[in-house]
Design a protein around this motif. Structure first.
Motif, short mmCIF file in Angstrom:
data_model
loop_
_atom_site.label_atom_id
_atom_site.label_comp_id
_atom_site.label_asym_id
_atom_site.label_seq_id
_atom_site.Cartn_x
_atom_site.Cartn_y
_atom_site.Cartn_z
N ARG A 83 16.53 -22.17 -26.04
CA ARG A 83 16.97 -22.31 -24.65
C ARG A 83 15.80 -22.84 -23.84
O ARG A 83 14.74 -22.19 -23.77
CB ARG A 83 17.45 -20.99 -24.06
N SER A 119 14.16 -23.96 -20.26
CA SER A 119 14.24 -23.60 -18.85
C SER A 119 13.58 -24.67 -18.01
O SER A 119 12.64 -25.33 -18.45
CB SER A 119 13.54 -22.26 -18.59
N THR A 149 16.43 -21.95 -11.15
CA THR A 149 16.11 -22.42 -12.50
C THR A 149 17.36 -22.97 -13.18
O THR A 149 18.45 -22.41 -13.00
CB THR A 149 15.54 -21.27 -13.34
N TYR A 167 18.94 -24.39 -17.02
CA TYR A 167 18.74 -24.13 -18.44
C TYR A 167 19.48 -25.16 -19.28
O TYR A 167 20.48 -25.73 -18.86
CB TYR A 167 19.27 -22.73 -18.80
N GLU A 214 9.24 -27.33 -17.11
CA GLU A 214 10.05 -26.99 -18.27
C GLU A 214 9.29 -26.02 -19.17
O GLU A 214 8.06 -26.03 -19.24
CB GLU A 214 10.39 -28.23 -19.10
N GLN A 272 20.84 -24.87 -23.17
CA GLN A 272 20.98 -24.14 -24.43
C GLN A 272 21.22 -25.13 -25.55
O GLN A 272 22.16 -25.93 -25.49
CB GLN A 272 22.15 -23.16 -24.33
#
Length: 119
Positions: free
Chosen positions: A18, A20, A77, A79, A5, A81
């Motif tokens: 955000r 990842s 990946t 995500y 992360e 948000q």
């Protein structure tokens, strides 16, 4: 097999971040992905989860309308948000993956990234 992360940090109330979750050693597209968080002195809770092929997504009540999951299969990946952040969103955020669906336990976990929201 690894999940890493990134994207956490110190922000103010109302800000956005955000997060990842980069996967290596396996293809994220074939897995359900979950985001969890653990605040100081509290148990870990599931924030969101999205099934394989993005069939369905789950969001905890406290983050609905503010947090959104997505994935980039080409980048392997996922995500998260985070919008309209609140102090109560302060926690270590973890991503996890399971070869089954969101209703099952997770097979792989990352080490976490810290999100701190100041008031």
């Amino acid at each position: 097999v690894q999940l890493v992360e990134s994207g956490g940090g110190l922000v103010q109330t109302g800000d956005s971040l955000r997060l990842s979750c980069a996967a290596s050693g396996f293809t994220l597209d074939y897995f359900a992905i979950g985001w969890f968080r653990q605040a100081p002195g509290k148990e870990r809770e599931r924030v969101s989860c999205i099934d394989r092929n993005d069939i369905s997504a789950y969001y905890a009540e406290g983050v609905k309308g503010r947090f959104t999951m997505s994935r980039d299969n080409a980048m392997n990946t996922a995500y998260l948000q985070l919008n309209s952040l609140k102090p109560e969103d302060t926690a270590v955020y973890y991503c996890a993956a399971t070869r089954f669906s969101c209703g099952y336990g997770m097979d792989y976990w990352g080490e976490g990234t810290l999100v701190t929201v100041s008031s």
